[in-house]
Design a protein around this motif. Structure first.
Motif, PDB file in Angstrom:
ATOM      1  N   GLY A  67      -8.166 -31.647 -15.909  1.00  0.00           N
ATOM      2  CA  GLY A  67      -9.385 -31.299 -15.178  1.00  0.00           C
ATOM      3  C   GLY A  67     -10.515 -32.258 -15.481  1.00  0.00           C
ATOM      4  N   ILE A  68     -10.639 -32.641 -16.739  1.00  0.00           N
ATOM      5  CA  ILE A  68     -11.673 -33.610 -17.130  1.00  0.00           C
ATOM      6  C   ILE A  68     -11.410 -34.959 -16.468  1.00  0.00           C
ATOM      7  CG2 ILE A  68     -12.613 -34.901 -19.092  1.00  0.00           C
ATOM      8  CD1 ILE A  68     -12.042 -32.330 -20.781  1.00  0.00           C
ATOM      9  N   LEU A  69     -10.149 -35.409 -16.507  1.00  0.00           N
ATOM     10  CA  LEU A  69      -9.796 -36.684 -15.857  1.00  0.00           C
ATOM     11  C   LEU A  69     -10.012 -36.625 -14.346  1.00  0.00           C
ATOM     12  CD1 LEU A  69      -6.562 -37.601 -17.831  1.00  0.00           C
ATOM     13  CD2 LEU A  69      -8.798 -38.709 -17.988  1.00  0.00           C
ATOM     14  N   THR A  70      -9.739 -35.481 -13.743  1.00  0.00           N
ATOM     15  CA  THR A  70      -9.932 -35.330 -12.306  1.00  0.00           C
ATOM     16  C   THR A  70     -11.407 -35.425 -11.947  1.00  0.00           C
ATOM     17  OG1 THR A  70      -7.958 -33.970 -12.113  1.00  0.00           O
ATOM     18  CG2 THR A  70      -9.565 -33.805 -10.337  1.00  0.00           C
ATOM     19  N   ASN A  71     -12.267 -34.819 -12.753  1.00  0.00           N
ATOM     20  CA  ASN A  71     -13.707 -34.924 -12.498  1.00  0.00           C
ATOM     21  C   ASN A  71     -14.193 -36.357 -12.631  1.00  0.00           C
ATOM     22  OD1 ASN A  71     -14.202 -32.262 -11.882  1.00  0.00           O
ATOM     23  ND2 ASN A  71     -14.687 -31.694 -13.990  1.00  0.00           N
ATOM     24  N   ARG A  72     -13.593 -37.095 -13.539  1.00  0.00           N
ATOM     25  CA  ARG A  72     -14.037 -38.463 -13.788  1.00  0.00           C
ATOM     26  C   ARG A  72     -13.468 -39.461 -12.784  1.00  0.00           C
ATOM     27  NH1 ARG A  72     -14.649 -40.669 -19.658  1.00  0.00           N
ATOM     28  NH2 ARG A  72     -16.249 -39.116 -19.435  1.00  0.00           N
ATOM     29  N   PHE A  73     -12.163 -39.355 -12.472  1.00  0.00           N
ATOM     30  CA  PHE A  73     -11.498 -40.377 -11.666  1.00  0.00           C
ATOM     31  C   PHE A  73     -11.079 -39.927 -10.268  1.00  0.00           C
ATOM     32  CE2 PHE A  73     -10.481 -41.473 -16.129  1.00  0.00           C
ATOM     33  CZ  PHE A  73     -11.176 -42.664 -16.191  1.00  0.00           C
ATOM     34  N   GLY A  74     -11.153 -38.649 -10.000  1.00  0.00           N
ATOM     35  CA  GLY A  74     -10.790 -38.149  -8.681  1.00  0.00           C
ATOM     36  C   GLY A  74      -9.395 -37.533  -8.653  1.00  0.00           C
ATOM     37  N   GLY A  75      -9.242 -36.560  -7.785  1.00  0.00           N
ATOM     38  CA  GLY A  75      -8.011 -35.812  -7.708  1.00  0.00           C
ATOM     39  C   GLY A  75      -6.817 -36.613  -7.222  1.00  0.00           C
ATOM     40  N   ARG A  76      -7.026 -37.477  -6.250  1.00  0.00           N
ATOM     41  CA  ARG A  76      -5.897 -38.243  -5.707  1.00  0.00           C
ATOM     42  C   ARG A  76      -5.271 -39.154  -6.764  1.00  0.00           C
ATOM     43  NH1 ARG A  76      -8.633 -39.916  -0.104  1.00  0.00           N
ATOM     44  NH2 ARG A  76      -8.580 -37.848   0.844  1.00  0.00           N
ATOM     45  N   LEU A  77      -6.103 -39.834  -7.496  1.00  0.00           N
ATOM     46  CA  LEU A  77      -5.593 -40.754  -8.523  1.00  0.00           C
ATOM     47  C   LEU A  77      -4.888 -39.995  -9.646  1.00  0.00           C
ATOM     48  CD1 LEU A  77      -5.360 -43.597  -9.720  1.00  0.00           C
ATOM     49  CD2 LEU A  77      -7.571 -43.182 -10.832  1.00  0.00           C
ATOM     50  N   VAL A  78      -5.516 -38.942 -10.134  1.00  0.00           N
ATOM     51  CA  VAL A  78      -4.938 -38.194 -11.249  1.00  0.00           C
ATOM     52  C   VAL A  78      -3.638 -37.517 -10.823  1.00  0.00           C
ATOM     53  CG1 VAL A  78      -5.310 -36.258 -12.830  1.00  0.00           C
ATOM     54  CG2 VAL A  78      -7.138 -37.888 -12.418  1.00  0.00           C
ATOM     55  N   PHE A  79      -3.612 -36.914  -9.644  1.00  0.00           N
ATOM     56  CA  PHE A  79      -2.401 -36.242  -9.182  1.00  0.00           C
ATOM     57  C   PHE A  79      -1.291 -37.248  -8.925  1.00  0.00           C
ATOM     58  CE2 PHE A  79      -0.090 -33.538  -5.936  1.00  0.00           C
ATOM     59  CZ  PHE A  79       0.407 -32.655  -6.870  1.00  0.00           C
ATOM     60  N   SER A  80      -1.631 -38.407  -8.387  1.00  0.00           N
ATOM     61  CA  SER A  80      -0.628 -39.448  -8.167  1.00  0.00           C
ATOM     62  C   SER A  80      -0.033 -39.932  -9.486  1.00  0.00           C
ATOM     63  CB  SER A  80      -1.237 -40.632  -7.412  1.00  0.00           C
ATOM     64  OG  SER A  80      -1.689 -40.221  -6.149  1.00  0.00           O
ATOM     65  N   LEU A  81      -0.885 -40.171 -10.479  1.00  0.00           N
ATOM     66  CA  LEU A  81      -0.389 -40.593 -11.796  1.00  0.00           C
ATOM     67  C   LEU A  81       0.442 -39.494 -12.454  1.00  0.00           C
ATOM     68  CD1 LEU A  81      -3.477 -42.521 -13.208  1.00  0.00           C
ATOM     69  CD2 LEU A  81      -1.310 -43.466 -12.399  1.00  0.00           C
ATOM     70  N   LEU A  82       0.021 -38.249 -12.271  1.00  0.00           N
ATOM     71  CA  LEU A  82       0.782 -37.128 -12.824  1.00  0.00           C
ATOM     72  C   LEU A  82       2.174 -37.054 -12.205  1.00  0.00           C
ATOM     73  CD1 LEU A  82       0.762 -34.619 -14.649  1.00  0.00           C
ATOM     74  CD2 LEU A  82      -0.150 -33.344 -12.714  1.00  0.00           C
ATOM     75  N   LEU A  83       2.274 -37.292 -10.906  1.00  0.00           N
ATOM     76  CA  LEU A  83       3.582 -37.284 -10.255  1.00  0.00           C
ATOM     77  C   LEU A  83       4.449 -38.446 -10.733  1.00  0.00           C
ATOM     78  CD1 LEU A  83       2.694 -36.268  -6.601  1.00  0.00           C
ATOM     79  CD2 LEU A  83       4.006 -34.956  -8.264  1.00  0.00           C
ATOM     80  N   ILE A  84       3.840 -39.601 -10.919  1.00  0.00           N
ATOM     81  CA  ILE A  84       4.600 -40.762 -11.397  1.00  0.00           C
ATOM     82  C   ILE A  84       5.102 -40.511 -12.824  1.00  0.00           C
ATOM     83  CG2 ILE A  84       4.389 -43.186 -12.081  1.00  0.00           C
ATOM     84  CD1 ILE A  84       2.436 -43.475  -9.655  1.00  0.00           C
ATOM     85  N   LEU A  85       4.227 -39.997 -13.681  1.00  0.00           N
ATOM     86  CA  LEU A  85       4.634 -39.704 -15.058  1.00  0.00           C
ATOM     87  C   LEU A  85       5.563 -38.490 -15.130  1.00  0.00           C
ATOM     88  CD1 LEU A  85       1.277 -40.330 -16.937  1.00  0.00           C
ATOM     89  CD2 LEU A  85       3.294 -41.799 -16.861  1.00  0.00           C
ATOM     90  N   GLY A  86       5.523 -37.666 -14.104  1.00  0.00           N
ATOM     91  CA  GLY A  86       6.355 -36.476 -14.076  1.00  0.00           C
ATOM     92  C   GLY A  86       7.837 -36.748 -13.910  1.00  0.00           C
ATOM     93  N   ILE A  87       8.208 -37.972 -13.613  1.00  0.00           N
ATOM     94  CA  ILE A  87       9.626 -38.312 -13.491  1.00  0.00           C
ATOM     95  C   ILE A  87      10.275 -38.435 -14.872  1.00  0.00           C
ATOM     96  CG2 ILE A  87       9.357 -40.822 -13.438  1.00  0.00           C
ATOM     97  CD1 ILE A  87      11.762 -38.828 -11.271  1.00  0.00           C
ATOM     98  N   ILE A  88       9.483 -38.649 -15.906  1.00  0.00           N
ATOM     99  CA  ILE A  88      10.028 -38.866 -17.250  1.00  0.00           C
ATOM    100  C   ILE A  88      10.773 -37.642 -17.795  1.00  0.00           C
ATOM    101  CG2 ILE A  88       9.411 -39.397 -19.644  1.00  0.00           C
ATOM    102  CD1 ILE A  88       7.151 -41.174 -18.452  1.00  0.00           C
ATOM    103  N   PRO A  89      10.211 -36.424 -17.746  1.00  0.00           N
ATOM    104  CA  PRO A  89      10.951 -35.282 -18.312  1.00  0.00           C
ATOM    105  C   PRO A  89      12.305 -34.995 -17.659  1.00  0.00           C
ATOM    106  CG  PRO A  89       8.641 -34.737 -18.134  1.00  0.00           C
ATOM    107  CD  PRO A  89       8.833 -36.043 -17.427  1.00  0.00           C
ATOM    108  N   PRO A  90      12.441 -35.006 -16.327  1.00  0.00           N
ATOM    109  CA  PRO A  90      13.781 -34.762 -15.775  1.00  0.00           C
ATOM    110  C   PRO A  90      14.799 -35.839 -16.157  1.00  0.00           C
ATOM    111  CG  PRO A  90      12.143 -34.429 -14.078  1.00  0.00           C
ATOM    112  CD  PRO A  90      11.441 -35.016 -15.256  1.00  0.00           C
ATOM    113  N   VAL A  91      14.359 -37.081 -16.218  1.00  0.00           N
ATOM    114  CA  VAL A  91      15.263 -38.155 -16.628  1.00  0.00           C
ATOM    115  C   VAL A  91      15.638 -37.980 -18.100  1.00  0.00           C
ATOM    116  CG1 VAL A  91      15.442 -40.649 -17.003  1.00  0.00           C
ATOM    117  CG2 VAL A  91      14.479 -39.772 -14.881  1.00  0.00           C
ATOM    118  N   ALA A  92      14.657 -37.628 -18.923  1.00  0.00           N
ATOM    119  CA  ALA A  92      14.939 -37.398 -20.342  1.00  0.00           C
ATOM    120  C   ALA A  92      15.875 -36.208 -20.537  1.00  0.00           C
ATOM    121  CB  ALA A  92      13.632 -37.175 -21.104  1.00  0.00           C
TER     122      ALA A  92
END
Length: 104
Positions: A67-92
């Protein structure tokens, strides 16, 4: 509002819904495969409970910094990065060979 998305308000809604469904499915897959992992790794009921609880706890606690990062950098960027980083747990999870690596 951005002119590009103003003409197609449902496009943003559809894309966000699809992205949320994908991220939720990858987050929730651990509960679905828990019986298989219990059998494969010989886990106790307590270990399975901890394995299923950790993603829920991390999701609840992770909302604060996100939430803090979203307020600072915007929802689109944070959600996009979260989706990109979200591939790590299923692969792991696919590369998992021990209980400790599963918890990590």
């Amino acid at each position: 509002m951005n002119q590009r998305f103003q003409s197609q308000p449902y496009k943003s809604l559809c894309l966000a819904t699809i992205a949320f469904a994908i991220s939720f499915a990858s987050w929730g897959v651990i509960a679905g495969v828990a019986p298989l992992l219990k059998q494969e790794l010989g886990l106790s009921a307590t270990q399975v409970s901890l394995m299923v609880a950790i993603p829920v706890l991390l999701a609840a606690l992770g909302r604060i910094p996100l939430g803090i990062l979203t307020n600072r950098f915007g929802g689109r960027l944070v959600f996009s990065l979260l989706l990109i980083l979200g591939i790590i747990p299923p692969v792991a999870l696919a590369l998992n060979h021990s209980y400790l690596s599963l918890l990590f």
